[in-house]
Scaffold this active site. Structure first.
Site, PDB file in Angstrom:
ATOM      1  N   GLU A 289     -24.193  70.441 -15.791  1.00 30.29           N
ATOM      2  CA  GLU A 289     -23.897  69.190 -15.084  1.00 30.29           C
ATOM      3  C   GLU A 289     -25.084  68.704 -14.271  1.00 30.29           C
ATOM      4  O   GLU A 289     -25.231  67.515 -14.029  1.00 30.29           O
ATOM      5  CB  GLU A 289     -22.696  69.380 -14.127  1.00 30.29           C
ATOM      6  N   HIS A 310     -22.922  91.279 -32.313  1.00 31.43           N
ATOM      7  CA  HIS A 310     -22.273  91.439 -33.615  1.00 31.43           C
ATOM      8  C   HIS A 310     -21.688  90.124 -34.118  1.00 31.43           C
ATOM      9  O   HIS A 310     -20.917  90.112 -35.073  1.00 31.43           O
ATOM     10  CB  HIS A 310     -21.194  92.524 -33.522  1.00 31.43           C
ATOM     11  N   LYS A 424     -12.534  60.596 -18.930  1.00 30.07           N
ATOM     12  CA  LYS A 424     -11.388  60.306 -18.044  1.00 30.07           C
ATOM     13  C   LYS A 424     -10.941  58.873 -18.249  1.00 30.07           C
ATOM     14  O   LYS A 424      -9.742  58.593 -18.326  1.00 30.07           O
ATOM     15  CB  LYS A 424     -11.783  60.501 -16.573  1.00 30.07           C
TER      16      LYS A 424
END
Ligand code: PA5
Length: 447
Positions: A289, A310, A424
């Site tokens: 951010e 792995h 949003k």
């Protein structure tokens, strides 16, 4: 008390030591700009002197609130998203028994999280878990209006009131939010909850050492005094007058910026203790951010080794050479487990007999470091003497300070997050929230 240590030497085959050293004036200037408040985002510098500003009365008050929740709750739900939960979860996970969720005889309430997603099954299952349990809620939202935590709080507050009555619920709900604004503040005032303030000048991702992190951590039974004390020691080490050579935050900021310039666009935070998984999640938010804007920024990724050797090991060893690693290494484990000898030796492991499991882990760490360097992956290392509150406090402050300096070196504002609003706006428009009529119409036309 020892200190966490940064080693950058293993990056020197990829960037020249002189080039990193040449960052001295710029990194020192960036550090000064933070302290003098002359850089971008200078209205969000409340985290800078936060550790040293925490006083005895504040700590005692947090501990007293934590004691109430600890005395009356089997489970405490921490509601929050992003910076409003990651620091607490990172610390609590790092310090808890790995199988904490299975413990039946508990000294501390179990801490669970909500409001960090909108998974319907997650919320249903949480409601089921809390049925007939004595639980409390710490609701954390700086804005007090974020949809995910607000929704979770509405559901769980209702459940708590139904199960334990409004009066008891009032005592078992704590709100951490803005001092005056937002729906959570309004609700807390109206209902008479105990509240803590998130100061205006502290952004979510820099808030772990505020009540946002400290209260849940204290409820979980960990020593917030040690956490703060570690952070204070790092605050002093990286202060305004600290020369580049002695300032590990400035050095980390410099070397990662130089690696970025040389084409290493992805930084992978590596741990060798699965308890640190959420420290990486916290770090990813902090750096993602803070730096990912203006079409710039290192992409912060993370792996848990040796598990992910792995799965992701192949890519890291031989994929596109655009990565570097920062390893969080813990010098001393808390417990000792020795590999037993086996007369039959059918598994061929007798060469390890008598060694500590941690020695095997450390050799995996060293072997991986050498292999990755051979494969073209620069490595930085941050060593913690032990996994405890004090060194986590140092680590959090170190990463925050380095992030501020690094953002300034990159030329971005490390304290805003304008891009977070885009989803949003669309979500509100799609859900037909009042006030979003124009956006709703525009989106519907696109679908
Ligand atoms: O770092 C940030 O600013 C964000 O991650 C916020 O913490 C997150 O979006 C939650 O916001 P709020 O605390 O206002 O609910």
């Amino acid at each position: 008390m020892n200190n966490i240590q940064l080693s950058i030497e293993k990056a020197y085959g990829f960037v020249a030591p002189e080039t990193v050293a040449a960052y001295k004036p710029a990194a020192e200037a960036a550090n000064k700009a933070l302290h003098q408040g002359t850089g971008k985002g200078n209205d969000f510098l409340g985290w800078l002197h936060l550790p040293s500003s925490i006083d005895e009365a504040h700590l005692a008050d947090l501990e007293a609130t934590a004691a109430v929740l600890r005395a009356h709750c089997e489970v405490v739900v921490v509601i929050g998203i992003g910076g409003s939960y990651l620091g607490a979860k990172a610390t609590i996970d790092a310090l808890s028994n790995s199988f904490d969720w299975l413990q039946t005889e508990r000294k501390s309430p179990a801490i669970v999280y909500a409001g960090q997603n909108i998974g319907e099954d997650y919320l249903f299952e949480l409601q089921q878990l809390l049925k007939n349990k004595k639980f409390g809620i710490i609701s954390i939202s700086k804005s007090g209006t974020t949809t995910e935590p607000a929704l979770a709080f509405r559901l769980l507050k209702t459940q708590l009131e139904e199960q334990q009555g409004k009066e008891t619920a009032r005592r078992l709900i704590v709100a951490v939010t803005d001092k005056a604004r937002g729906a959570l503040r309004t609700l807390a005032v109206q209902e008479g909850y105990k509240t803590y303030v998130i100061e205006d000048n502290i952004g979510g991702r820099y808030s772990v050492l505020s009540p946002v992190g400290l209260l849940p951590i204290a409820v979980a039974g960990f020593d917030i005094r040690q956490l703060v004390s570690g952070a204070v020691s790092m605050e002093l080490q990286c202060d305004e007058g600290s020369a580049f050579e002695n300032n590990m935050a400035a050095q980390y900021a410099a070397v990662r910026n130089e690696l970025y310039k040389s084409g290493k666009k992805i930084e992978i935070l590596v741990n060798y203790h699965p308890k640190l998984h959420f420290v990486s999640e916290w770090w990813k938010q902090l750096y993602g951010e803070s730096e990912g804007k203006d079409n710039l920024g290192i992409f912060p990724a993370a792996v848990d080794f040796t598990t992910d050797l792995h799965s992701m090991g192949q890519w890291i060893q031989e994929g596109e050479r655009t990565i570097f690693e920062t390893v969080i290494s813990v010098k001393e484990s808390d417990h000792k487990v020795l590999v037993p000898s086996d007369p039959a030796n059918l598994d061929g492991l007798n060469f390890l007999a008598g060694k500590r499991v941690d020695e095997v882990n450390k050799m995996a760490e060293l072997g991986t470091l050498l292999a990755h360097i051979d494969g073209g992956v620069p490595n930085l290392k941050i060593e913690l003497p032990k996994l405890n509150e004090y060194y986590l406090g140092q680590l959090f402050y170190f990463f925050e300070k380095a992030c501020g300096i690094s953002g300034y070196l990159l030329g971005v504002n490390p304290f805003d997050q304008p891009g977070v609003e885009a989803y949003k706006k669309n979500m509100f428009a799609l859900l037909e929230k009042p006030g979003f009529e124009a956006e709703t119409a525009a989106l519907k036309a696109r679908l």
